[in-house]
Design an enzyme around this catalytic site. Sequence first.
Site, mmCIF file in Angstrom:
data_model
loop_
_atom_site.group_PDB
_atom_site.id
_atom_site.type_symbol
_atom_site.label_atom_id
_atom_site.label_comp_id
_atom_site.label_asym_id
_atom_site.label_seq_id
_atom_site.Cartn_x
_atom_site.Cartn_y
_atom_site.Cartn_z
ATOM 1 N N LEU A 54 0.782 -1.163 -0.227
ATOM 2 C CA LEU A 54 0.203 -0.002 -0.008
ATOM 3 C C LEU A 54 0.928 1.446 -0.087
ATOM 4 O O LEU A 54 1.636 1.539 0.942
ATOM 5 C CB LEU A 54 -1.070 0.201 1.168
ATOM 6 C CG LEU A 54 -1.869 1.045 1.421
ATOM 7 C CD1 LEU A 54 -2.869 1.071 0.159
ATOM 8 C CD2 LEU A 54 -2.497 1.071 2.590
ATOM 9 N N ASP A 55 0.781 2.369 -0.887
ATOM 10 C CA ASP A 55 1.324 3.363 -0.902
ATOM 11 C C ASP A 55 2.835 3.408 -1.190
ATOM 12 O O ASP A 55 3.499 4.215 -0.692
ATOM 13 C CB ASP A 55 0.967 4.302 -0.186
ATOM 14 C CG ASP A 55 -0.443 4.881 -0.302
ATOM 15 O OD1 ASP A 55 -0.897 4.634 -1.500
ATOM 16 O OD2 ASP A 55 -1.057 5.278 0.888
ATOM 17 N N GLU A 56 3.419 1.975 -1.373
ATOM 18 C CA GLU A 56 4.679 2.008 -1.559
ATOM 19 C C GLU A 56 5.305 1.452 -3.100
ATOM 20 O O GLU A 56 6.489 1.177 -2.915
ATOM 21 C CB GLU A 56 5.283 1.101 -0.515
ATOM 22 C CG GLU A 56 4.782 1.410 0.915
ATOM 23 C CD GLU A 56 5.438 0.507 2.069
ATOM 24 O OE1 GLU A 56 6.291 -0.415 1.590
ATOM 25 O OE2 GLU A 56 5.083 0.706 3.147
#
Length: 289
Positions: A232-234
């Site tokens: 997530l978001d990486e």
Amino acid sequence: MSNPEYILTLSCLDQRGIVHRVSGFLAEHGCNIIDSAQFGDSESRLFFMRVHFAREDHNVNDDLLRADFGLLAAEMKLDWEMRDAHYKPRVMLMVSKIGHCLNDLLFRYKSGLLPVEIPAIVSNHMDFYQLAASYNIPFHHLPLATGAPQEAKLAQEARIIELMDTHKIDLVVLARYMQILSPGLCTALKGKAINIHHSFLPSFKGAKPYAQAHHRGVKLIGATAHFVTGDLDEGPIIEQDVERVDHSMDADTLSAIGRDVECVVLARAVKWFVEHRILQNGDKTVVFK
């Protein structure tokens, strides 16, 4: 009649003579280079290249050009793509209840600043169906109730994949689509989905991040556009930007500034993607601006 134009992107293990051999191949096949950029990464030992060129010899057709370059690529072990420079990628926009990025991308599309086709907008809410209609773009409402079982989530995501296949989507843009994607959908979207999120120094997660930032007295706020992955978001970062803020600004002002930064950062990332300027380098990206 204008000459056909292409954008060639490639990566491979760094070796002597890559630029020479690629440019020589294009010259031998009656092609004229319009612009070119390259980068060698000393850490990964990979070489990256983007070439925009025109095919000027009409005795060399598209099939011959691609077939012959395929032979060179096989010899040099190149990972490559050769695309029509005038093709407008087909982009599907996804949004929930926050619409500033959606509105900005639609304006850029309609005004010709973003060279794409947008055949579909997908949302888990109905808030922006009128905005979609004003641009004459089909709006697909795929609701997903809070706390919905896994079966419902997978069924909703199956509809997303079906829409991608139906509309031959080249890129999915999560323009503040506030749903965590399943690992299966992340795999299906690998390398062709971009997300945007706020980025603070320090970072604030969860509800009301701008209120949290205001409470802590941050001096920088910003945004990050990245490829979607199962982390997530990486995913690999494409673009980031920041704006300075100060003690005189309340949480609403910080939020407004943050929205502007998010719009600009996401628009840059989408434009660079559709212009084939982004090459993935492991967990990073090479962006030829």
